[in-house]
Design an enzyme around this catalytic site. Structure first.
Site, PDB file in Angstrom:
ATOM      1  N   GLY A 104      -5.628  -4.773   4.849  1.00 42.76           N
ATOM      2  CA  GLY A 104      -4.965  -6.001   5.298  1.00 42.76           C
ATOM      3  C   GLY A 104      -3.457  -5.836   5.238  1.00 42.76           C
ATOM      4  O   GLY A 104      -2.951  -5.127   4.379  1.00 42.76           O
ATOM      5  N   ARG A 111      -8.919  -1.835   9.088  1.00 44.96           N
ATOM      6  CA  ARG A 111      -9.764  -1.587   7.914  1.00 44.96           C
ATOM      7  C   ARG A 111     -10.731  -0.416   8.119  1.00 44.96           C
ATOM      8  O   ARG A 111     -11.676  -0.250   7.358  1.00 44.96           O
ATOM      9  CB  ARG A 111     -10.528  -2.859   7.557  1.00 44.96           C
ATOM     10  CG  ARG A 111      -9.628  -4.016   7.100  1.00 44.96           C
ATOM     11  CD  ARG A 111     -10.397  -5.040   6.334  1.00 44.96           C
ATOM     12  NE  ARG A 111      -9.589  -6.182   5.932  1.00 44.96           N
ATOM     13  CZ  ARG A 111      -8.839  -6.215   4.832  1.00 44.96           C
ATOM     14  NH1 ARG A 111      -8.784  -5.171   4.043  1.00 44.96           N
ATOM     15  NH2 ARG A 111      -8.143  -7.301   4.523  1.00 44.96           N
ATOM     16  N   ASP A 112     -10.506   0.398   9.146  1.00 40.04           N
ATOM     17  CA  ASP A 112     -11.410   1.537   9.387  1.00 40.04           C
ATOM     18  C   ASP A 112     -11.306   2.571   8.284  1.00 40.04           C
ATOM     19  O   ASP A 112     -10.235   2.830   7.763  1.00 40.04           O
ATOM     20  CB  ASP A 112     -11.036   2.232  10.702  1.00 40.04           C
ATOM     21  CG  ASP A 112     -11.183   1.299  11.877  1.00 40.04           C
ATOM     22  OD1 ASP A 112     -12.285   0.772  12.080  1.00 40.04           O
ATOM     23  OD2 ASP A 112     -10.173   1.076  12.584  1.00 40.04           O
ATOM     24  N   GLY A 123      -4.263  -0.896  -0.077  1.00 38.70           N
ATOM     25  CA  GLY A 123      -4.867  -1.440  -1.289  1.00 38.70           C
ATOM     26  C   GLY A 123      -6.024  -0.570  -1.761  1.00 38.70           C
ATOM     27  O   GLY A 123      -6.066   0.638  -1.496  1.00 38.70           O
ATOM     28  N   GLY A 133      -9.266  -0.121  -0.942  1.00 40.69           N
ATOM     29  CA  GLY A 133     -10.062   0.642   0.021  1.00 40.69           C
ATOM     30  C   GLY A 133      -9.293   1.834   0.556  1.00 40.69           C
ATOM     31  O   GLY A 133      -9.837   2.943   0.712  1.00 40.69           O
ATOM     32  N   THR A 134      -7.997   1.621   0.806  1.00 45.52           N
ATOM     33  CA  THR A 134      -7.153   2.701   1.333  1.00 45.52           C
ATOM     34  C   THR A 134      -6.990   3.808   0.295  1.00 45.52           C
ATOM     35  O   THR A 134      -6.991   5.001   0.639  1.00 45.52           O
ATOM     36  CB  THR A 134      -5.771   2.136   1.721  1.00 45.52           C
ATOM     37  OG1 THR A 134      -5.980   1.057   2.625  1.00 45.52           O
ATOM     38  CG2 THR A 134      -4.895   3.191   2.368  1.00 45.52           C
ATOM     39  N   ASP A 180      -3.380  -9.019  -3.326  1.00 51.71           N
ATOM     40  CA  ASP A 180      -4.355  -9.292  -4.387  1.00 51.71           C
ATOM     41  C   ASP A 180      -3.896  -8.760  -5.756  1.00 51.71           C
ATOM     42  O   ASP A 180      -4.433  -9.176  -6.775  1.00 51.71           O
ATOM     43  CB  ASP A 180      -5.711  -8.638  -4.053  1.00 51.71           C
ATOM     44  CG  ASP A 180      -6.261  -9.113  -2.720  1.00 51.71           C
ATOM     45  OD1 ASP A 180      -5.843 -10.189  -2.266  1.00 51.71           O
ATOM     46  OD2 ASP A 180      -7.103  -8.400  -2.130  1.00 51.71           O
ATOM     47  N   GLU A 228     -10.729 -17.166  -4.055  1.00 45.78           N
ATOM     48  CA  GLU A 228     -11.835 -17.007  -3.093  1.00 45.78           C
ATOM     49  C   GLU A 228     -13.030 -16.253  -3.693  1.00 45.78           C
ATOM     50  O   GLU A 228     -14.157 -16.412  -3.233  1.00 45.78           O
ATOM     51  CB  GLU A 228     -11.361 -16.297  -1.829  1.00 45.78           C
ATOM     52  CG  GLU A 228     -10.874 -14.876  -2.080  1.00 45.78           C
ATOM     53  CD  GLU A 228     -10.333 -14.179  -0.840  1.00 45.78           C
ATOM     54  OE1 GLU A 228     -10.391 -14.742   0.252  1.00 45.78           O
ATOM     55  OE2 GLU A 228      -9.837 -13.043  -0.994  1.00 45.78           O
ATOM     56  N   GLN A 281      -0.987 -16.845   3.522  1.00 47.56           N
ATOM     57  CA  GLN A 281      -0.474 -16.181   2.323  1.00 47.56           C
ATOM     58  C   GLN A 281       0.001 -14.769   2.600  1.00 47.56           C
ATOM     59  O   GLN A 281       0.677 -14.166   1.773  1.00 47.56           O
ATOM     60  CB  GLN A 281      -1.579 -16.121   1.250  1.00 47.56           C
ATOM     61  CG  GLN A 281      -1.966 -17.481   0.745  1.00 47.56           C
ATOM     62  CD  GLN A 281      -3.350 -17.475   0.117  1.00 47.56           C
ATOM     63  OE1 GLN A 281      -3.488 -17.531  -1.074  1.00 47.56           O
ATOM     64  NE2 GLN A 281      -4.380 -17.400   0.932  1.00 47.56           N
TER      65      GLN A 281
HETATM   66  O1  F6P Z   1      -6.981  -7.786   0.456  1.00 44.89           O
HETATM   67  C1  F6P Z   1      -6.137  -8.714   1.002  1.00 44.89           C
HETATM   68  C2  F6P Z   1      -6.870  -9.900   1.530  1.00 44.89           C
HETATM   69  O2  F6P Z   1      -5.893 -10.784   2.005  1.00 44.89           O
HETATM   70  C3  F6P Z   1      -7.810 -10.592   0.549  1.00 44.89           C
HETATM   71  O3  F6P Z   1      -7.144 -11.440  -0.328  1.00 44.89           O
HETATM   72  C4  F6P Z   1      -8.731 -11.312   1.500  1.00 44.89           C
HETATM   73  O4  F6P Z   1      -9.985 -11.505   0.924  1.00 44.89           O
HETATM   74  C5  F6P Z   1      -8.819 -10.374   2.656  1.00 44.89           C
HETATM   75  O5  F6P Z   1      -7.692  -9.549   2.614  1.00 44.89           O
HETATM   76  C6  F6P Z   1      -8.936 -11.009   4.013  1.00 44.89           C
HETATM   77  O6  F6P Z   1      -9.172  -9.997   4.920  1.00 44.89           O
HETATM   78  P1  F6P Z   1      -9.046 -10.103   6.498  1.00 44.89           P
HETATM   79  O7  F6P Z   1      -7.587 -10.136   6.842  1.00 44.89           O
HETATM   80  O8  F6P Z   1      -9.719  -8.893   7.005  1.00 44.89           O
HETATM   81  O9  F6P Z   1      -9.692 -11.388   6.886  1.00 44.89           O
END
Ligand code: F6P
Length: 366
Positions: free
Chosen positions: A12, A74-75, A110, A112-113, A135, A230, A292
């Protein structure tokens, strides 16, 4: 010998990414005479060899810009959606790396990366990573860039919700991002004076929350702000998820690249409805969502991204690879990627923020 540096942003987007790109690009080129090339849209751009030279005009005026001039995605290299299938494209990415004769690939991202970058490192590539995420859950770093900006936005939202909740004598549940870590909700909840803060690290009991809200009402405070992360879950949901594959999936998402599996808003909506039933107070839900992550980075994030980015160029110059550039105190530290990948920094139950929140009378749902 001129060094060739590849850079990509993945996962993200996060405020401060452009400040970091500028810092890497400028210090690598101006201080060390390196050549820096960016790959577009994360690991997909590396696979497809789509590039942008990170020099001169490309780096001008981007310090204050939100998002990332490189684009992101996110690939994952080993599970890349291609023509309707998910394929392991690692070899293709390595070909691009070799084609550009890169000395190093810098991955900004983050959790995953960090994992994907670590996999590429194990395939023999020279890798350096930077910790980026709102996060704040990347292991081994004091903080990641993007967090401070998102914290400010969420805090301002809570400030603004106070006057409307107060005027209507309502409960307002505000859902805050953070994936499966509570840093953002806890930080913004404390800074914004939320009456209830719910985070993934502390399963909540909705009846205890209702009692806390009713106690406030008895003291004449006929409104309450509930800041919910969340990823927060009720004790009932956790018990139920043992037999419910969807619940279990939500509990088990540990990877920032698997965001689709988090059921955004669902738990918070149920919570708002249940609190209305239990307290008799009208309730509303606000989901802050991608607000955010958008917009200009805070001064603190610009400083952090610049500190990490310039330290990254120093490490490349030294030939130190296979590390993440972590923020440590006022400085930086090169931490082996193997200590970062696959780990997540969550809020410890005895963290000073938790103690502080309890000490000022905030209900944490337990
Ligand atoms: O990891 C960052 C984040 O903003 C998380 O807080 C949230 O759950 C997620 O990415 C949202 O992802 P996307 O932008 O793929 O909807």
């Amino acid at each position: 010998m001129t060094k060739y540096v590849g850079v990509l942003t993945a996962g993200g987007d996060s405020p401060g990414l452009n400040a970091a790109l500028r810092a890497i690009g400028r210090s690598a080129a101006d201080v060390y005479g390196m050549q820096v090339i960016g790959f577009l849209d994360g690991f997909r751009g590396l696979m497809q060899n789509r590039t942008l030279r990170l020099e001169g005009a490309a780096l001008s005026g981007i310090l204050t810009l939100g998002g990332t001039i490189l684009g992101t995605g996110r690939d994952k290299p080993h599970r890349m959606p291609v023509g309707g299938a998910e394929l392991d494209m690692t070899d293709v990415l390595i070909d691009t790396y070799n084609q550009h004769r890169l000395d190093v690939l810098v991955c900004l991202g983050g959790g995953g990366t960090q994992k994907s970058a670590h996999r590429l490192m194990k395939e023999g590539l020279n890798i350096i990573t930077l910790p980026k995420t709102i996060d704040n859950d990347v292991a081994e770093t004091d903080v990641s860039f993007g967090f401070d900006t998102a914290l400010g936005i969420a805090t301002e939202a809570i400030d603004r919700l106070h006057s409307t909740a107060h005027s209507h004598h309502r409960i307002i549940v505000v859902e805050i991002m953070g994936h499966n870590a509570g840093w953002l909700a806890l930080g913004a909840g404390i800074a914004g004076g939320a009456d209830v803060i719910l985070i993934p690290e502390i399963p909540y009991d909705v009846e205890l929350i209702a009692e806390a809200i009713l106690r406030r009402s008895q003291m004449g405070k006929r409104f309450s702000i509930v800041a919910v992360s969340e990823g927060a879950r009720s004790c009932d949901e956790i018990d139920g998820s043992k037999d419910d594959p969807k619940g279990a999936q939500r509990a088990g998402t540990d990877d920032e690249d698997d965001m689709g599996e988090l059921l955004i808003g669902r738990g918070s909506l149920l919570l708002a409805r249940r609190l209305e039933e239990l307290t008799g107070l009208e309730s509303r839900l606000t989901i802050l969502g991608h607000l955010q992550r958008g917009g200009t980075p805070s001064a603190a994030d610009r400083l952090l991204a610049t500190r990490l980015g310039t330290a990254c160029a120093d490490l490349i110059h030294e030939g130190t690879y296979g590390v993440m550039v972590a923020a440590r105190g006022e400085g930086t530290k090169a931490v082996p990627l193997s200590k970062v990948a696959g780990r997540r920094k969550t809020v410890a139950l005895d963290h000073p923020w938790i103690q502080g929140a309890r000490a000022v009378g905030t209900c944490l749902g337990d």
